[in-house]
Design a protein around this motif. Sequence first.
Motif, short mmCIF file in Angstrom:
data_model
loop_
_atom_site.label_atom_id
_atom_site.label_comp_id
_atom_site.label_asym_id
_atom_site.label_seq_id
_atom_site.Cartn_x
_atom_site.Cartn_y
_atom_site.Cartn_z
N ALA A 64 0.63 -1.17 0.04
CA ALA A 64 0.08 -0.21 0.01
C ALA A 64 0.66 1.41 0.00
N THR A 120 2.02 1.48 -3.90
CA THR A 120 1.30 1.32 -4.89
C THR A 120 0.06 2.53 -4.93
N ASP A 121 -0.27 2.76 -6.32
CA ASP A 121 -1.27 3.86 -6.29
C ASP A 121 -2.70 3.23 -6.41
N LEU A 122 -3.20 3.23 -5.03
CA LEU A 122 -4.26 2.70 -4.83
C LEU A 122 -5.54 3.26 -5.68
N SER A 123 -5.52 4.68 -6.07
CA SER A 123 -6.60 5.43 -6.61
C SER A 123 -6.93 4.66 -8.21
N ALA A 142 -9.76 2.30 -7.54
CA ALA A 142 -11.02 2.83 -6.92
C ALA A 142 -12.44 2.65 -7.83
N ILE A 177 -0.33 -3.08 4.56
CA ILE A 177 -0.63 -1.98 5.03
C ILE A 177 0.22 -1.64 6.35
N ALA A 199 -5.72 2.29 13.71
CA ALA A 199 -5.66 2.80 12.58
C ALA A 199 -5.66 1.86 11.38
N GLU A 232 -9.27 1.18 10.52
CA GLU A 232 -9.80 2.54 9.72
C GLU A 232 -9.29 2.55 8.31
N TYR A 233 -8.24 2.30 8.25
CA TYR A 233 -7.65 2.12 6.63
C TYR A 233 -8.39 1.09 5.86
N GLN A 281 -11.78 2.12 4.81
CA GLN A 281 -11.73 3.05 3.76
C GLN A 281 -11.53 2.24 2.53
N VAL A 282 -10.44 1.21 2.61
CA VAL A 282 -10.29 0.48 1.40
C VAL A 282 -11.53 -0.20 0.99
N LYS A 339 -13.83 2.29 -0.68
CA LYS A 339 -13.73 3.15 -1.76
C LYS A 339 -12.96 2.16 -2.99
N ILE A 340 -12.47 1.01 -2.48
CA ILE A 340 -12.06 -0.10 -3.63
C ILE A 340 -12.91 -1.16 -3.67
#
Lengths: 391, 331
Positions: B249, B252-255, B258, B270, B283, B286-287, B290-291, B294-295
């Motif tokens: 993570a 790597t460009d996680l965007s 998405a 992570i 933490a 929470e991360y 979000q993954v 968003k993913i």
Amino acid sequence: MNLPLFPTQEIGSLQKPSWRVKGLSGKANEQDIKELKEWYAKLKLHDRISDTVDVINQIKNEKNKAELFELKKKLREESQIFALKFLEQAGLDIIYDGEQTRVEMYEDPITDINGFGFKGLVRSFDVMKYRKAACIAEPLFKVPYHLDEFLFLKDKTKHELKVPITGAYTLAEWSYNEFYGKRDLKNLDIFSLFGSEKLDRGEMALALAKNVIRPNIKALVDKGAKWVQIDEPAATTYPDEVGLVVETFNESVKGLNVKASIHMCFSDYKVFFPAILEMKNCYQYAWEFANADTNKLGIDSKTRTGYKVLELFKEYDVPGIIGLGVLNVHTDSIEPAELVRDRILYASKVLGNEKIYVNPDCGLRTRKLDIAFSKLKSMAEGAELAREVCK
Amino acid sequence: MQVQAYINGILPRSDFALETGSALLKGRETKENFERILEKETQNLISIQETSGLNYITDGQLFWHDFLRPIAQALSLHSENSNADENPVTRQIYTNTFYRKPLILQKIKNPKKPLISKDFFDIIPKNKRKAILPSPFSLVYLSDGMHRNENGTLNEDVFAELLVDAALALNEEAKRLEKDSDVSFIQFNEPCMCYANEAENFFDDINNALEAAVNGLKAITSLHLYNGDASKFFPQILKFPVKRIGIDAYSTDLSKFANNSFKKFLELGIVNSKNSLIEEPEAIAEYGKQVLKKINPEGLALVPNRPLELVPQHIAIEKIKSLAKGAELLN
């Protein structure tokens, strides 16, 4: 001292003799003293034997802390002289003290820089290890950590001295980053983590170059050091960060009147091109080659497989000279002088005679002293054979 | 979705084991004693993974001098009259660790014997046994020999053939691990595809090699890509014939993943094995949350970004506990 064609040089560390290691803790035994006497005879240091043995014996019995401190200092200095003469007698032209006063190339400087704390041991390869620290605050100059050893050595030899100092990029890359790299994952946009490590490392490396390495080199230069070798074994760890290595080198020597060179090893040197052309006033690139070379004699490219990258050095017309690694520091085999000769002749065929200095691939601290001595002697003989061919 | 957690590479030896190894090198310690210490530590690290609640458990590979060595040894990837312990010392890019570069001097032949000669799967609960092997690409790419031209570039035909040879040998080993050791998870580690410029040209060959490597396996299979940006191969990596894909993570460009585009089980690297800071479980959770949002991958496992051997053992243990706790909180 006038240097011959293909000058020979050391790269850094030598193993510390047992009489020094055990002597410092008051545990030197008869065998250690015997070895000391044999080595001192070999190195023509007969007149120092008795005083050195006296110091070792006094350490065993001294109870006064201040006295003990002085005796240990004396023994460490003796070990510096031993290493200096060891390299002289092996036939090298450019020498230092085998880093006898340093614990190791990373741990030693980190101890003397503000902003770091040690975390524990990690493996580098096989059963080799090093003590790794984390950057916990902005790295700041504490003391000129190589000055005492240089001041002690500078009038002890007629040979040229080359002072090794671990480079800023390597210190940064080998450290954890708890200061610049502190992030709260909890409140972080998940897409912003990408590339953050590189930016953090860049900040740390440049701070080390400006705040720590340059003041250290300046302190050495102010007291007469002429040549400083910046050790950057981590230089190609991240192929896309070689530009940062160049930047930290340039920052480290900026404004200083010194012959500055760089040592790299066990790296993929190809990635260093063309960034290498941005190095400012780098006198010499001392690289490891023998590690990946064949042991066959010959000066053709098929035989000299470890030296392929010299072609790139030529192709890019890199200013500066090559410190040609001709000894594999990870094996006890003694390279025959003829093999050293052929490695040199191959390099000179590619780059020309004047571009070649000759050295081991890296420091020889992992080899026993008798092996290191035989290897270095063979290197000096090989250089002489190459000179004869090129007469 | 039940989020999982497990480790994905060699674990560190303790300070004591490292000091003992150093003494062994200097002739001041015996090999037997050194190995006894490693065995004891292996048992301890297995127990820590188990009590922390990781879903799959490895033996930590403490006996492996580097992540290719036992394989290089078993496949005789070295010069005549030497062994893989004498191959050239070479930097593992992105780390200050080194490996002995295997030498492929002839076609890779399956040795008909285990590639991993020493393991500890018998002390791991049966449904949790996870084995880690190098990927076919990393094994061949990180080697020197007949697939490289004089200037170091790859000889494309020979390289492609060797990829398949390596895959077949690894497949035999994976099948053996399934059959003889009841291993239910086989991970292939891929430390060089993300930075190797040549990887894109060989993408189809890599895919074919992976197919050969996982052929006939019933175990869960994964490919963990680290040391660079795995998103550059997106979305093609989704087609790889493994059940799970692991990424780092931090590099790597996680965007790129998405908007529900990651249609595969994602192993999210992570926990940072290049930093001594211990990630807080909250933490991590929470991360991960979000993954998922968003993913939205088909499945999610929390893993270290690279093998944990890069931190001292006491830190690695704390990171393992954080990782397990993070998954627990997320669930």
